[in-house]
Write a protein that holds these residues in place. Structure first.
Motif, PDB file in Angstrom:
ATOM      1  N   LEU A  36       8.523  -2.125   4.875  1.00 16.52           N
ATOM      2  CA  LEU A  36       8.543  -0.808   4.251  1.00 16.52           C
ATOM      3  C   LEU A  36       9.497  -0.850   3.077  1.00 16.52           C
ATOM      4  O   LEU A  36      10.535  -1.515   3.138  1.00 16.52           O
ATOM      5  CB  LEU A  36       9.039   0.264   5.227  1.00 16.52           C
ATOM      6  CG  LEU A  36       8.222   0.514   6.478  1.00 16.52           C
ATOM      7  CD1 LEU A  36       8.951   1.504   7.380  1.00 16.52           C
ATOM      8  CD2 LEU A  36       6.863   1.056   6.121  1.00 16.52           C
ATOM      9  N   ARG A  37       9.168  -0.122   2.017  1.00 14.42           N
ATOM     10  CA  ARG A  37      10.070  -0.024   0.879  1.00 14.42           C
ATOM     11  C   ARG A  37       9.858   1.310   0.178  1.00 14.42           C
ATOM     12  O   ARG A  37       8.827   1.951   0.319  1.00 14.42           O
ATOM     13  CB  ARG A  37       9.868  -1.173  -0.099  1.00 14.42           C
ATOM     14  CG  ARG A  37       8.573  -1.121  -0.876  1.00 14.42           C
ATOM     15  CD  ARG A  37       8.440  -2.296  -1.805  1.00 14.42           C
ATOM     16  NE  ARG A  37       7.222  -2.185  -2.620  1.00 14.42           N
ATOM     17  CZ  ARG A  37       6.816  -3.110  -3.465  1.00 14.42           C
ATOM     18  NH1 ARG A  37       7.518  -4.224  -3.596  1.00 14.42           N
ATOM     19  NH2 ARG A  37       5.719  -2.933  -4.163  1.00 14.42           N
ATOM     20  N   ASN A  86       9.087   8.428  -5.676  1.00 20.65           N
ATOM     21  CA  ASN A  86       9.473   8.647  -4.289  1.00 20.65           C
ATOM     22  C   ASN A  86       8.345   8.320  -3.319  1.00 20.65           C
ATOM     23  O   ASN A  86       8.055   9.072  -2.405  1.00 20.65           O
ATOM     24  CB  ASN A  86       9.966  10.074  -4.051  1.00 20.65           C
ATOM     25  CG  ASN A  86      11.159  10.416  -4.888  1.00 20.65           C
ATOM     26  OD1 ASN A  86      12.002   9.555  -5.140  1.00 20.65           O
ATOM     27  ND2 ASN A  86      11.249  11.637  -5.339  1.00 20.65           N
ATOM     28  N   CYS A  87       7.696   7.206  -3.532  1.00 19.14           N
ATOM     29  CA  CYS A  87       6.596   6.781  -2.678  1.00 19.14           C
ATOM     30  C   CYS A  87       7.080   5.779  -1.636  1.00 19.14           C
ATOM     31  O   CYS A  87       7.879   4.894  -1.936  1.00 19.14           O
ATOM     32  CB  CYS A  87       5.499   6.120  -3.506  1.00 19.14           C
ATOM     33  SG  CYS A  87       4.798   7.197  -4.747  1.00 19.14           S
ATOM     34  N   VAL A  88       6.571   5.908  -0.438  1.00 21.44           N
ATOM     35  CA  VAL A  88       6.812   4.922   0.601  1.00 21.44           C
ATOM     36  C   VAL A  88       5.645   3.946   0.558  1.00 21.44           C
ATOM     37  O   VAL A  88       4.486   4.347   0.516  1.00 21.44           O
ATOM     38  CB  VAL A  88       6.911   5.582   1.985  1.00 21.44           C
ATOM     39  CG1 VAL A  88       7.031   4.536   3.077  1.00 21.44           C
ATOM     40  CG2 VAL A  88       8.079   6.546   2.030  1.00 21.44           C
ATOM     41  N   GLN A 114       0.848  -1.183   0.000  1.00 21.66           N
ATOM     42  CA  GLN A 114       0.000   0.000   0.000  1.00 21.66           C
ATOM     43  C   GLN A 114       0.887   1.237   0.000  1.00 21.66           C
ATOM     44  O   GLN A 114       1.861   1.301   0.764  1.00 21.66           O
ATOM     45  CB  GLN A 114      -0.886   0.035   1.239  1.00 21.66           C
ATOM     46  CG  GLN A 114      -1.899  -1.078   1.270  1.00 21.66           C
ATOM     47  CD  GLN A 114      -2.739  -0.993   2.511  1.00 21.66           C
ATOM     48  OE1 GLN A 114      -2.273  -1.293   3.594  1.00 21.66           O
ATOM     49  NE2 GLN A 114      -3.977  -0.573   2.348  1.00 21.66           N
ATOM     50  N   LYS A 115       0.536   2.199  -0.825  1.00 22.98           N
ATOM     51  CA  LYS A 115       1.291   3.438  -0.893  1.00 22.98           C
ATOM     52  C   LYS A 115       0.839   4.367   0.227  1.00 22.98           C
ATOM     53  O   LYS A 115      -0.350   4.448   0.545  1.00 22.98           O
ATOM     54  CB  LYS A 115       1.072   4.095  -2.254  1.00 22.98           C
ATOM     55  CG  LYS A 115       1.898   5.339  -2.457  1.00 22.98           C
ATOM     56  CD  LYS A 115       1.804   5.851  -3.873  1.00 22.98           C
ATOM     57  CE  LYS A 115       0.503   6.567  -4.081  1.00 22.98           C
ATOM     58  NZ  LYS A 115       0.475   7.359  -5.303  1.00 22.98           N
ATOM     59  N   SER A 116       1.768   5.093   0.792  1.00 25.45           N
ATOM     60  CA  SER A 116       1.453   6.067   1.820  1.00 25.45           C
ATOM     61  C   SER A 116       0.505   7.123   1.284  1.00 25.45           C
ATOM     62  O   SER A 116       0.643   7.583   0.151  1.00 25.45           O
ATOM     63  CB  SER A 116       2.741   6.742   2.310  1.00 25.45           C
ATOM     64  OG  SER A 116       2.440   7.869   3.107  1.00 25.45           O
ATOM     65  N   SER A 117      -0.445   7.530   2.101  1.00 25.13           N
ATOM     66  CA  SER A 117      -1.370   8.586   1.698  1.00 25.13           C
ATOM     67  C   SER A 117      -0.656   9.936   1.591  1.00 25.13           C
ATOM     68  O   SER A 117      -1.183  10.876   1.018  1.00 25.13           O
ATOM     69  CB  SER A 117      -2.526   8.688   2.687  1.00 25.13           C
ATOM     70  OG  SER A 117      -2.035   9.012   3.976  1.00 25.13           O
TER      71      SER A 117
END
Length: 63
Positions: A31-32, A17-19, A7-10
């Protein structure tokens, strides 16, 4: 290992550059960085809580 549901961070934009995070079957949190998905950080839920608390403190100390 079963495939994880990432799941991508909101807080991440539509750009790079998505966490991303996923819960593994063993209960750990992974986490990646979307730009380098082969490198992951594995934490227990309490470790993720500590990481986020430290990040919040750092942000609060450096506005």
């Amino acid at each position: 290992m079963p495939e994880l549901h990432w799941q991508k961070s909101s807080f991440s934009s539509e750009a790079s550059n998505c966490v991303e995070l996923a819960t593994a079957p063993d209960g750990t949190i992974r986490l990646r960085e979307s730009d380098d998905p082969t490198t992951t950080l594995t934490l227990r839920p309490s470790g993720l809580h500590s990481l986020l608390a430290a990040a919040r403190r750092e942000i609060a100390n450096h506005p």
